[in-house]
Design a protein around this motif. Structure first.
Motif, mmCIF file in Angstrom:
data_model
loop_
_atom_site.group_PDB
_atom_site.id
_atom_site.type_symbol
_atom_site.label_atom_id
_atom_site.label_comp_id
_atom_site.label_asym_id
_atom_site.label_seq_id
_atom_site.Cartn_x
_atom_site.Cartn_y
_atom_site.Cartn_z
ATOM 1 N N VAL A 19 0.833 -1.204 0.000
ATOM 2 C CA VAL A 19 0.000 0.000 0.000
ATOM 3 C C VAL A 19 0.866 1.250 0.000
ATOM 4 O O VAL A 19 0.604 2.213 -0.739
ATOM 5 C CB VAL A 19 -0.954 -0.006 1.211
ATOM 6 N N PHE A 22 2.433 1.590 -3.482
ATOM 7 C CA PHE A 22 1.484 1.815 -4.565
ATOM 8 C C PHE A 22 0.718 3.131 -4.414
ATOM 9 O O PHE A 22 0.227 3.673 -5.415
ATOM 10 C CB PHE A 22 0.493 0.649 -4.643
ATOM 11 N N PHE A 23 0.619 3.660 -3.182
ATOM 12 C CA PHE A 23 -0.230 4.825 -2.952
ATOM 13 C C PHE A 23 0.144 6.033 -3.823
ATOM 14 O O PHE A 23 -0.761 6.693 -4.366
ATOM 15 C CB PHE A 23 -0.211 5.220 -1.472
ATOM 16 N N TYR A 26 -1.348 5.429 -7.163
ATOM 17 C CA TYR A 26 -2.798 5.563 -7.081
ATOM 18 C C TYR A 26 -3.199 7.038 -7.038
ATOM 19 O O TYR A 26 -4.141 7.461 -7.729
ATOM 20 C CB TYR A 26 -3.305 4.840 -5.838
ATOM 21 N N TRP A 27 -2.472 7.832 -6.247
ATOM 22 C CA TRP A 27 -2.806 9.258 -6.136
ATOM 23 C C TRP A 27 -2.583 9.988 -7.460
ATOM 24 O O TRP A 27 -3.356 10.879 -7.826
ATOM 25 C CB TRP A 27 -1.971 9.896 -5.029
ATOM 26 N N LEU A 29 -2.930 8.622 -10.392
ATOM 27 C CA LEU A 29 -4.004 8.203 -11.283
ATOM 28 C C LEU A 29 -5.306 8.938 -10.998
ATOM 29 O O LEU A 29 -5.952 9.447 -11.928
ATOM 30 C CB LEU A 29 -4.211 6.694 -11.165
ATOM 31 N N ILE A 30 -5.690 9.023 -9.725
ATOM 32 C CA ILE A 30 -6.960 9.692 -9.419
ATOM 33 C C ILE A 30 -6.852 11.195 -9.644
ATOM 34 O O ILE A 30 -7.839 11.848 -10.001
ATOM 35 C CB ILE A 30 -7.435 9.387 -7.986
ATOM 36 N N TRP A 47 -11.267 9.561 -4.161
ATOM 37 C CA TRP A 47 -11.798 9.046 -5.426
ATOM 38 C C TRP A 47 -12.491 10.214 -6.135
ATOM 39 O O TRP A 47 -13.207 10.987 -5.501
ATOM 40 C CB TRP A 47 -12.775 7.907 -5.205
#
Length: 276
Positions: A19, A22-23, A26-27, A29-30, A47
């Motif tokens: 996590v 990857f965070f 992920y941040w 991407l969003i 999100w």
């Protein structure tokens, strides 16, 4: 500690590390899918309220994206082709050759691993300039034609291959090139794939070298293009940060795809790369 508790602890730690790593991705991407208004909210959202797929189209239009992408692809393919072929031939010589000073020359190759590009770029730049290669693919590709780490990986793999295989091929009339590409290359396939992935990541992500060696939009690559986009919106980052993230997502996507499909070969190659 019971076995079940130990297994649970291991999985928990593994999930937490995953996590954390990857965070940021992920941040990014969003953020690429958010509106400028949502990016300026005091309390960040985890999100997007609305998925703005059009941000990717806007990012493509903000810079000559397809021109930069084609330049990046040509640079990457050229470097991969040269590094793999030169690495195969050099590793074959260091692993199976018999010539004076072989080990000392190999130490010199390993010494190249500790020399960063920033140390050598001035004399190389002068060389490229005298050859008239500035702002050409020659300057982007040729200085990276050989990989010391790739030669090391392939040499370690070739040394683990029994010489009887090579001698049998020579008895059947195979030349050195045939032995290398028809016998050793298939046997070293995981290592070759690993070198391909490493070379791909390094070339695709290269920023400093293309920035120094090119000065025209006709020769810029994606990493430099994103930096140009960032500079063009200086002072208005809050209104355009989603475009930067959208462009960044597109740039890292090929790397993620290549790594996912090649990871089993990377593990196999690294297991065989101990110094011998």
């Amino acid at each position: 500690m019971t076995k079940s508790l130990w297994v649970t602890s291991r999985y928990t730690v593994a999930i937490l590390i995953t996590v954390l790593i990857f965070f940021p991705v992920y941040w990014m991407l969003i953020t690429a899918l958010k509106t400028p208004f949502e990016l300026r909210l005091a309390v960040p959202t985890f999100w997007p309220e609305k998925l703005m797929w059009g941000n990717f189209i806007d990012a493509f239009n903000a810079i000559p994206f397809w021109r930069f992408a084609s330049n990046t692809l040509i640079q990457t393919v050229g470097i991969i082709f040269l590094q793999i072929n030169i690495g195969l031939m050099a590793a074959y010589a260091f692993a199976k050759g018999n010539f004076p000073g072989r080990e000392k020359l190999f130490i010199l190759v390993l010494a190249a691993l500790i020399v960063p590009d920033q140390v050598t770029f001035v004399p190389v730049y002068v060389m490229m300039s005298k050859l008239g290669w500035i702002n050409t693919f020659y300057a982007l590709i040729i200085p990276h034609a050989a990989s010391a780490y790739g030669i090391f990986l392939l040499r370690q793999t070739f040394r683990s291959i029994n010489n009887d295989v090579i001698e049998a091929a020579k008895v059947d009339g195979a030349s050195r090139i045939q032995v290398l590409y028809r016998i050793l290359l298939p046997m070293a396939f995981p290592t070759v794939i690993t070198l391909l992935v490493i070379s791909f990541i390094h070339s695709w992500n290269s920023y400093f070298w293309p920035l120094v060696m090119t000065n025209s939009n006709q020769m810029r690559v994606l990493t430099v293009g994103i930096a140009m986009m960032r500079d063009s919106i200086a002072g208005n980052e809050a209104l355009n940060f989603h475009l930067l993230m959208a462009a960044s997502v597109v740039v890292i996507l090929p790397i993620v795809v290549v790594f996912v499909f090649a990871q089993k070969h990377i593990v196999a190659a690294m297991a065989n790369s101990t110094f011998k």
